[in-house]
Design an enzyme around this catalytic site. Structure first.
Site, mmCIF file in Angstrom:
data_model
loop_
_atom_site.group_PDB
_atom_site.id
_atom_site.type_symbol
_atom_site.label_atom_id
_atom_site.label_comp_id
_atom_site.label_asym_id
_atom_site.label_seq_id
_atom_site.Cartn_x
_atom_site.Cartn_y
_atom_site.Cartn_z
ATOM 1 N N ASN A 50 0.804 -1.231 0.000
ATOM 2 C CA ASN A 50 0.000 0.000 0.000
ATOM 3 C C ASN A 50 0.831 1.273 0.000
ATOM 4 O O ASN A 50 0.431 2.296 -0.539
ATOM 5 C CB ASN A 50 -1.006 0.000 1.167
ATOM 6 C CG ASN A 50 -0.376 -0.185 2.516
ATOM 7 O OD1 ASN A 50 0.714 -0.733 2.632
ATOM 8 N ND2 ASN A 50 -1.047 0.271 3.549
ATOM 9 N N GLU A 60 3.561 -3.585 12.674
ATOM 10 C CA GLU A 60 2.626 -2.488 12.364
ATOM 11 C C GLU A 60 1.458 -3.150 11.657
ATOM 12 O O GLU A 60 1.548 -3.461 10.475
ATOM 13 C CB GLU A 60 3.283 -1.447 11.452
ATOM 14 C CG GLU A 60 4.477 -0.738 12.038
ATOM 15 C CD GLU A 60 4.128 0.094 13.250
ATOM 16 O OE1 GLU A 60 2.934 0.411 13.450
ATOM 17 O OE2 GLU A 60 5.041 0.405 14.026
ATOM 18 N N CYS A 98 -3.382 1.865 6.602
ATOM 19 C CA CYS A 98 -3.653 1.142 7.856
ATOM 20 C C CYS A 98 -4.370 2.029 8.880
ATOM 21 O O CYS A 98 -5.132 1.522 9.693
ATOM 22 C CB CYS A 98 -2.365 0.580 8.430
ATOM 23 S SG CYS A 98 -1.075 1.800 8.606
ATOM 24 N N GLU A 136 7.277 2.843 14.743
ATOM 25 C CA GLU A 136 8.233 3.215 13.710
ATOM 26 C C GLU A 136 8.276 4.731 13.645
ATOM 27 O O GLU A 136 7.326 5.401 14.045
ATOM 28 C CB GLU A 136 7.802 2.655 12.350
ATOM 29 C CG GLU A 136 7.876 1.143 12.323
ATOM 30 C CD GLU A 136 7.756 0.559 10.939
ATOM 31 O OE1 GLU A 136 6.783 0.904 10.246
ATOM 32 O OE2 GLU A 136 8.624 -0.238 10.560
HETATM 33 N N1 LIG Z 1 -1.070 -2.547 7.864
HETATM 34 C C1 LIG Z 1 -0.927 -2.362 6.567
HETATM 35 O O1 LIG Z 1 -0.360 -1.379 6.127
HETATM 36 C C2 LIG Z 1 -1.427 -3.400 5.611
HETATM 37 C C3 LIG Z 1 -2.430 -4.269 5.982
HETATM 38 N N2 LIG Z 1 -2.894 -5.183 5.111
HETATM 39 C C4 LIG Z 1 -3.991 -6.042 5.592
HETATM 40 O O2 LIG Z 1 -3.927 -7.314 4.984
HETATM 41 C C5 LIG Z 1 -5.182 -7.662 4.467
HETATM 42 C C6 LIG Z 1 -5.025 -8.583 3.325
HETATM 43 O O3 LIG Z 1 -4.185 -8.041 2.324
HETATM 44 P P1 LIG Z 1 -3.919 -8.866 1.003
HETATM 45 O O4 LIG Z 1 -2.835 -8.240 0.206
HETATM 46 O O5 LIG Z 1 -5.199 -9.079 0.301
HETATM 47 O O6 LIG Z 1 -3.451 -10.242 1.546
HETATM 48 P P2 LIG Z 1 -2.154 -10.803 2.184
HETATM 49 O O7 LIG Z 1 -2.391 -11.030 3.640
HETATM 50 O O8 LIG Z 1 -1.787 -11.963 1.339
HETATM 51 O O9 LIG Z 1 -0.952 -9.749 1.996
HETATM 52 C C7 LIG Z 1 -0.748 -8.602 2.787
HETATM 53 C C8 LIG Z 1 0.743 -8.322 2.874
HETATM 54 O O10 LIG Z 1 1.354 -9.248 3.764
HETATM 55 C C9 LIG Z 1 2.356 -9.991 3.108
HETATM 56 N N3 LIG Z 1 2.309 -11.363 3.621
HETATM 57 C C10 LIG Z 1 1.258 -12.213 3.568
HETATM 58 N N4 LIG Z 1 1.563 -13.370 4.177
HETATM 59 C C11 LIG Z 1 2.846 -13.237 4.627
HETATM 60 C C12 LIG Z 1 3.733 -14.092 5.333
HETATM 61 N N5 LIG Z 1 3.371 -15.300 5.757
HETATM 62 N N6 LIG Z 1 4.969 -13.622 5.614
HETATM 63 C C13 LIG Z 1 5.355 -12.386 5.232
HETATM 64 N N7 LIG Z 1 4.555 -11.540 4.569
HETATM 65 C C14 LIG Z 1 3.321 -11.965 4.270
HETATM 66 C C15 LIG Z 1 2.064 -9.901 1.632
HETATM 67 O O11 LIG Z 1 3.235 -10.014 0.863
HETATM 68 C C16 LIG Z 1 1.466 -8.510 1.545
HETATM 69 O O12 LIG Z 1 2.466 -7.552 1.439
HETATM 70 C C17 LIG Z 1 -5.823 -6.336 4.129
HETATM 71 O O13 LIG Z 1 -7.199 -6.440 4.121
HETATM 72 C C18 LIG Z 1 -5.344 -5.471 5.237
HETATM 73 O O14 LIG Z 1 -6.205 -5.623 6.338
HETATM 74 C C19 LIG Z 1 -2.413 -5.316 3.845
HETATM 75 C C20 LIG Z 1 -1.420 -4.484 3.421
HETATM 76 C C21 LIG Z 1 -0.882 -3.447 4.258
HETATM 77 O O1 LIG Z 2 -0.295 2.076 6.041
HETATM 78 C C1 LIG Z 2 0.174 2.837 6.852
HETATM 79 C C2 LIG Z 2 0.533 4.231 6.517
HETATM 80 C C3 LIG Z 2 1.569 4.507 5.683
HETATM 81 C C4 LIG Z 2 1.867 5.819 5.360
HETATM 82 C C5 LIG Z 2 1.128 6.826 5.879
HETATM 83 S S1 LIG Z 2 1.523 8.457 5.457
HETATM 84 O O2 LIG Z 2 1.634 8.552 4.037
HETATM 85 O O3 LIG Z 2 2.776 8.756 6.106
HETATM 86 O O4 LIG Z 2 0.439 9.304 5.963
HETATM 87 C C6 LIG Z 2 0.089 6.562 6.716
HETATM 88 C C7 LIG Z 2 -0.218 5.247 7.047
#
Ligand SMILES: NC(=O)C1=CN([C@@H]2O[C@H](COP(=O)(O)OP(=O)(O)OC[C@H]3O[C@@H](n4cnc5c(N)ncnc54)[C@H](O)[C@@H]3O)[C@@H](O)[C@H]2O)C=CC1
Ligand SMILES: O=Cc1ccc(S(=O)(=O)O)cc1
Length: 480
Positions: free
Chosen positions: A153, A251, A285, A459
């Site tokens: 993202n 995170e 997030c 972070e």
């Molecule tokens: N906190 C955040 O910034 C993020 C949260 N998410 C959450 O994840 C949910 C699902 O996202 P999707 O991409 O559809 O599915 P996903 O869970 O397959 O992937 C999300 C991220 O986690 C990584 N990932 C998945 N399984 C992993 C593992 N076992 N080890 C290391 N990395 C792993 C993937 O490469 C990807 O970058 C979203 O609905 C959201 O809630 C997703 C991306 C960013």
């Molecule tokens: O997903 C978390 C996230 C990443 C970046 C930012 S910002 O662009 O620094 O606002 C906020 C939340």
């Protein structure tokens, strides 16, 4: 716009031919394949971890000033190349180019801030309690080689957070960016290496996420794991790290509430809320999800919210007219539909949107749902997309209770003109980052992290650096 040839950085070499096969990288606005990503095999992952072990010895041996200067040079390069990196980011992730450009320049600011913090990793001198002790000090030392996992993202910001802090503290890194968005991270890694980070101190790998993370977390060279992503995966990786008593920062997801108080400046709150909600198509997030609005003003808020959501211009992020781009990959579309269908089945009202846009690309309509029951999926899990939920409330106490009702606590927001209410909400909301009358809670100088299931550790800010260090005490006695 050009997308670069992709390579992994393993043991000091950029590799385009690897043992783990290849995977297509897709432009989410067009569904066209834009590159082939080489994937690491197990031997290459081992090489990366061993390289990080060597790189740690070299990098931690440099003075804090040297590390600072190298990182600041990397930040300058990132800034100088911001336009190019932003174009790559938009091609692989889909967000509007202006958002990508802001993200890249903010990433350079994060690197600069952590570079300067490297010089301020102070210790303490503690007066000894017994005679014959010359000094008793408390110091911070780098934790060791770090395995860092970042999602799709924020392909620049999230790697920048981890790389900047880890390297500033004197750690080496093996980073695995999301396989959907590897190009941006590759350009950042190149900027750090060109600036003078030793080749062994910075490795970049891609592969099957579960296999790579499992391999690296178990590898004896790795001392710390840093992950950004879902709560579910965060728990898995945290458990695996804990089995080795390895340090872990997570995170994870949130489900941010927004309490609009009766006295709020409604037009201002609406404008801010809409921009925050649909930024990056809601794939943030700390994105606002649940909007709690006083019942007597609920109709007014809903109408204006829906009107503005309907008016958003969706399109390819490289088109300057685009206000909201596509979702990052096809799975996100299916997930959005499940959230909407479940809410409607359980009695929520769909005020607008709710469907995939019928055109190439992973576009989903800006969606507004009202009166979602507490047991609907959208009220329990992070939709991570362009879905807003509007809920009426009667008393502020009730709104606070609902805001705090979930097991998450990343971002929480409120709008009020009353200073006392602002402080009351700032105190009562259970979240790592609370924004009153604004959503800008993510700043390079400020720690960013979640409470409850939203994460562990922070972070950025001074706190971000500390998570890449261990505490050591040193007591020096008189020789005889
Ligand atoms: N906190 C955040 O910034 C993020 C949260 N998410 C959450 O994840 C949910 C699902 O996202 P999707 O991409 O559809 O599915 P996903 O869970 O397959 O992937 C999300 C991220 O986690 C990584 N990932 C998945 N399984 C992993 C593992 N076992 N080890 C290391 N990395 C792993 C993937 O490469 C990807 O970058 C979203 O609905 C959201 O809630 C997703 C991306 C960013
Ligand atoms: O997903 C978390 C996230 C990443 C970046 C930012 S910002 O662009 O620094 O606002 C906020 C939340």
């Amino acid at each position: 716009m050009d997308y670069p040839e992709l390579a992994l950085h393993i043991a000091g070499q950029w590799r385009t031919q690897t043992a783990g096969g290849r995977r297509a990288v897709v432009n989410p606005a067009t569904e066209e394949v834009i590159a082939q990503l080489p994937l690491a095999g197990r031997d290459e992952l081992a090489e990366a971890a061993e390289s990080a072990r060597r790189g740690f010895v070299q990098w931690r041996g440099k003075s804090a000033l040297e590390r600072c200067n190298i990182l600041r040079t990397a930040a300058q390069t990132i800034r100088a190349q911001a336009k190019t990196i932003a174009q790559v980011l938009t091609l692989e992730q889909g967000k509007p180019l202006a958002e990508s450009l802001r993200e890249v320049t903010l990433s350079a600011d994060i690197v600069d801030f952590q570079a300067e913090e490297a010089k301020r990793l102070y210790g303490r001198l503690v007066p000894p309690r017994v005679e014959g002790i010359l000094s008793q000090s408390v110091m911070r030392q780098p934790v060791g080689p770090v395995a860092a996992f970042t999602p799709w993202n924020f392909p620049a910001n999230l790697p920048a957070r981890k790389l900047a802090s880890a390297l500033a503290a004197g750690c080496s890194v093996v980073i695995k960016p999301a396989e959907e968005t590897p190009g941006t991270c590759m350009l950042l890694v190149r900027a750090f290496l060109d600036a003078g980070v030793p080749p062994d101190a910075l490795n970049m790998v891609c592969g099957d996420p579960a296999e790579v993370s499992s391999f690296l977390i178990d590898h004896p060279a790795i001392a710390k794991v840093s992950f950004t992503g879902s709560v579910a995966v965060g728990k898995l990786l945290g458990e695996q790290a804990a089995r080795h008593v390895k340090r872990f920062t997570g995170e994870l997801g949130g489900h941010a509430p927004v309490i609009v108080c009766d006295d709020a400046d409604f037009p201002f709150a609406l404008k801010q809320s809409l921009a925050a909600k649909f930024r990056n198509a809601g794939q943030v997030c700390a994105s606002p999800i649940r909007f709690y609005v006083p019942r007597r003003r609920f109709g007014e808020w809903s109408e204006a919210f829906v009107q503005a959501a309907r008016a958003l211009r969706l399109g390819d992020g490289s088109d300057p007219a685009t206000q909201m781009g596509p979702l990052a990959h096809a799975r996100r579309i299916e997930d959005m539909q499940r959230f909407v269908d479940d809410a409607v089945e359980r009695g929520a009202q769909l005020l607008c949107g709710g469907h995939r846009v019928q055109r190439p690309g992973y576009f989903f309509e800006p969606t507004v749902i009202a009166n979602a029951p507490a047991d609907s999926r959208v009220m329990r899990q992070e939709p991570f997309g362009p879905i807003a939920v509007l809920q009426p409330y009667d008393t502020l106490d009730e709104a606070i209770a609902q805001a705090n009702a979930l097991p998450y606590g990343l971002g929480a927001y409120a709008f009020t003109r009353d200073l006392q209410t602002a402080h009351r909400l700032g105190d009562a909301l259970e979240a790592g980052m609370v924004g009153i009358n604004h959503f800008g809670v993510s700043q390079p100088e400020m720690p960013f992290g979640g409470w409850k299931e939203s994460g562990i550790g922070q972070e950025m800010g001074a706190e971000g650096l500390l998570h890449y260090t261990e505490v050591k005490t040193l007591t020096v006695g008189v020789p005889s």
